[in-house]
Design an enzyme around this catalytic site. Structure first.
Site, PDB file in Angstrom:
ATOM      1  N   GLU A   1       0.848  -1.200   0.000  1.00  0.00           N
ATOM      2  CA  GLU A   1       0.000   0.000   0.000  1.00  0.00           C
ATOM      3  C   GLU A   1       0.882   1.248   0.000  1.00  0.00           C
ATOM      4  OE1 GLU A   1      -3.443   0.938  -0.122  1.00  0.00           O
ATOM      5  OE2 GLU A   1      -2.357   2.846  -0.221  1.00  0.00           O
TER       6      GLU A   1
ATOM      7  N   GLY B   1      -7.667   2.517   2.006  1.00  0.00           N
ATOM      8  CA  GLY B   1      -7.937   3.088   0.684  1.00  0.00           C
ATOM      9  C   GLY B   1      -8.806   4.328   0.707  1.00  0.00           C
TER      10      GLY B   1
ATOM     11  N   GLY C   1     -24.419  15.186 -10.743  1.00  0.00           N
ATOM     12  CA  GLY C   1     -25.522  14.861  -9.832  1.00  0.00           C
ATOM     13  C   GLY C   1     -25.580  13.380  -9.516  1.00  0.00           C
ATOM     14  N   GLY C   2     -24.421  12.714  -9.474  1.00  0.00           N
ATOM     15  CA  GLY C   2     -24.366  11.313  -9.050  1.00  0.00           C
ATOM     16  C   GLY C   2     -24.384  11.247  -7.530  1.00  0.00           C
TER      17      GLY C   2
ATOM     18  N   ILE D   1     -22.015  10.995  -5.261  1.00  0.00           N
ATOM     19  CA  ILE D   1     -21.078  11.849  -4.517  1.00  0.00           C
ATOM     20  C   ILE D   1     -21.536  13.312  -4.584  1.00  0.00           C
ATOM     21  CG2 ILE D   1     -18.666  12.627  -4.361  1.00  0.00           C
ATOM     22  CD1 ILE D   1     -17.813   9.862  -5.377  1.00  0.00           C
TER      23      ILE D   1
ATOM     24  N   ASP E   1     -12.590  -0.996  -7.743  1.00  0.00           N
ATOM     25  CA  ASP E   1     -12.810   0.088  -8.705  1.00  0.00           C
ATOM     26  C   ASP E   1     -11.986  -0.047  -9.987  1.00  0.00           C
ATOM     27  OD1 ASP E   1     -14.545   1.152  -6.857  1.00  0.00           O
ATOM     28  OD2 ASP E   1     -13.495   3.069  -6.614  1.00  0.00           O
TER      29      ASP E   1
ATOM     30  N   HIS F   1     -44.179  -2.959  15.295  1.00  0.00           N
ATOM     31  CA  HIS F   1     -44.846  -1.672  15.130  1.00  0.00           C
ATOM     32  C   HIS F   1     -44.466  -0.757  16.296  1.00  0.00           C
ATOM     33  CE1 HIS F   1     -47.906   1.275  14.185  1.00  0.00           C
ATOM     34  NE2 HIS F   1     -48.254   1.276  15.463  1.00  0.00           N
TER      35      HIS F   1
END
Ligand code: FAD
Length: 463
Positions: free
Chosen positions: A35, A41, A178-179, A181, A308, A442
């Protein structure tokens, strides 16, 4: 050739890398993680976790009027955004240290440094050292995507990285994208009193989500003073002495200028696949992403990729699942070849929240898939009304023939928690009638899920 020191070498320690490492170690593989930054990350350090810490504090801040309605007077003059920032950093650090602890606990070797593939079984570090593994998992994640003409300078133009490190809030901000994030930053900033202009090129906010669902969020954003411009493109940006002016082009070609203190560019993420030695093993990225086959193995035998860097939804839990599958396969376990795309949830932590999985109405129409739809509103749920959060709905798409749940989409309070009941039902091949028949406590927000399932069966009680 000498035996490798490790059975598995993982490049990157985000939700793909560190979860993969722990699972590998649990399965008896000698595992090493390389890393170059902080353990955990993007997700733990400059993504999911610090942003959720800020969202929490933004939501605490917005409860002030509720306190005032009880007759309390709140002196806001002491409000210091730096305190919210500092807490978000402390939460991120705690989580990163937690990963450090887990690495140690699980006997995973952590090597700090920047690595790249030298051959299918070796990662080369900057100083020339080589780390050898029986298998390699590439999990180098992603970074903010840049837009020509809107390059991030850390002053007037920010990416999510800089926005999360702001110690002072701007007066006016224009958010490009406008996603998830972009919407989450709009929520944070407007909650703290920033004037937000949110610009999205496509037809609606969160273009990957169900349009009827996102319309609820868009209405809510507008009600609280966020300016939302959809089908709008940012054409150019000119920096001024203390901010920037952006030219926007609306749906009919109409143009307008917005002068703001900061422009936040959040138009997507770019996989970190350059400079990691893909060419040395013959991997050719497609649009920057690493192509993978079954169990996330690349074209180079023994080299896997997850998270990713792979062309699947860029989400932390997807990254972890992919790494888990790859690693279990490497350890010789019998696992599915891929994560099932129909049971991967999406979650957006705005107010109201949005969560979904599987088929959306738009996709069903486009692909000619037959569906029946059931919707149940939050306003008919006692708990939602009691909380003062009656905005929202649960929507379920069902196959008219088999009654199978095809997809679901929730907008409203705690949607990101509620979605999992429907998700589990889908994964376990339960039907709406099974959820409808289950007694739900409930008053709970989960009753909205039960009622939507009943609506799918044609007998919702409270509407
Ligand atoms: P990353 O988390 O990007 O980690 C990759 C790691 O690899 C990094 O630590 C990096 O330093 C390291 N690395 C890269 N190259 C090298 C190299 N050559 N050598 C050594 N190390 C290297 N997702 C959600 O599911 N829910 C959310 O709420 C959410 N919110 C987000 C909010 C923001 C503001 C952002 C930016 C993202 C958010 N995400 C969210 C997305 C999520 O953070 C990513 O999907 C996730 O972090 C991907 O995990 P990963 O392991 O693939 O990569």
């Amino acid at each position: 050739m000498s035996d490798p020191e490790f059975d598995l070498v993982i490049l990157g320690s985000g939700p793909a890398g560190y979860v993969g490492a722990i699972r590998a170690s649990q399965l008896g593989l000698r595992t090493c993680v390389i890393e170059k930054g902080k353990l955990g990350g993007v997700c733990l350090n400059i993504g999911c976790i610090p942003s959720k810490a800020l969202i929490h504090q933004a939501e605490v801040f917005t409860t002030v009027p509720e306190l005032e309605a009880l007759g309390l007077s709140v002196d806001r003059s002491g409000f210091d955004y730096r305190k919210a920032f500092e807490r978000s950093r402390s939460v991120a650090d705690t989580m990163s240290k937690g990963v450090q602890f887990l690495m140690k606990k699980n006997g995973v070797t952590v090597i700090p440094g920047t690595g790249k593939l030298a051959c299918p079984s070796e990662i080369e570090l900057e100083d020339g050292r080589r780390v050898k593994g029986g298998s390699i998992l590439l999990a180098t994640g992603s970074r903010p995507k840049s837009v020509p003409g809107f390059e991030v300078d850390g002053r007037a133009v920010l990416s999510s990285d800089e926005a999360l490190m702001l110690t002072e809030l701007p007066g006016r901000v224009l958010i490009l994208g406008g996603g998830a994030i972009g919407c989450e930053f709009a929520h944070i900033m407007s909650s703290f009193g920033v004037k937000v202009i949110l610009v999205e090129m496509l037809d609606h906010l969160l273009p990957m989500e169900d349009a009827e669902t996102t319309a609820v969020l868009e209405r809510s954003f507008k009600k609280r003073g966020i300016e939302v411009h959809v089908r709008t493109r940012a054409l150019s940006l000119a920096k001024g002495p203390s901010g920037a002016t952006v030219v926007l082009e609306g749906p009919e070609g109409s143009r307008r200028e917005e002068t703001v203190d900061k422009v936040l560019v959040v138009v997507g993420r770019q996989p970190n696949t350059d400079g990691i030695g893909l060419d040395s093993v013959g991997i050719v990225p497609v649009k920057g992403f690493i192509p993978v086959g079954d169990w996330y193995e690349t074209g180079a035998k023994g080299v896997y990729a997850a998270g990713d860097v792979v062309a699947s939804p860029l989400l932390a839990h997807v990254a972890s699942k992919e790494a888990e599958i790859a690693v279990e396969h490497i350890a010789g376990r019998d696992v599915p070849k891929r994560a099932d795309p129909d049971t991967l949830p999406g979650a957006v932590y705005t107010e109201p929240q949005i969560a979904s999985f599987g088929l959306s109405e738009e996709r069903a129409k486009k692909e000619g898939i037959e569906y029946a739809k059931a919707v149940f509103p939050y306003r008919a749920v006692g708990k939602a009304v009691a909380l003062g959060r009656s905005e929202g709905q649960v929507k379920i798409l069902v196959s008219p023939k088999t009654r199978e749940i095809l997809g679901a989409s929730i907008v409203g309070a705690e949607a990101t928690e509620l979605i999992h009941e429907l998700l589990l039902a889908k994964a376990a091949e339960l039907l709406p009638e099974d959820i409808a028949a289950l007694v739900h406590a409930h008053p709970t927000l989960s009753e909205a899920v039960m009622e939507a399932a009943r609506a799918a069966e044609g007998w919702a009680i409270h509407v």
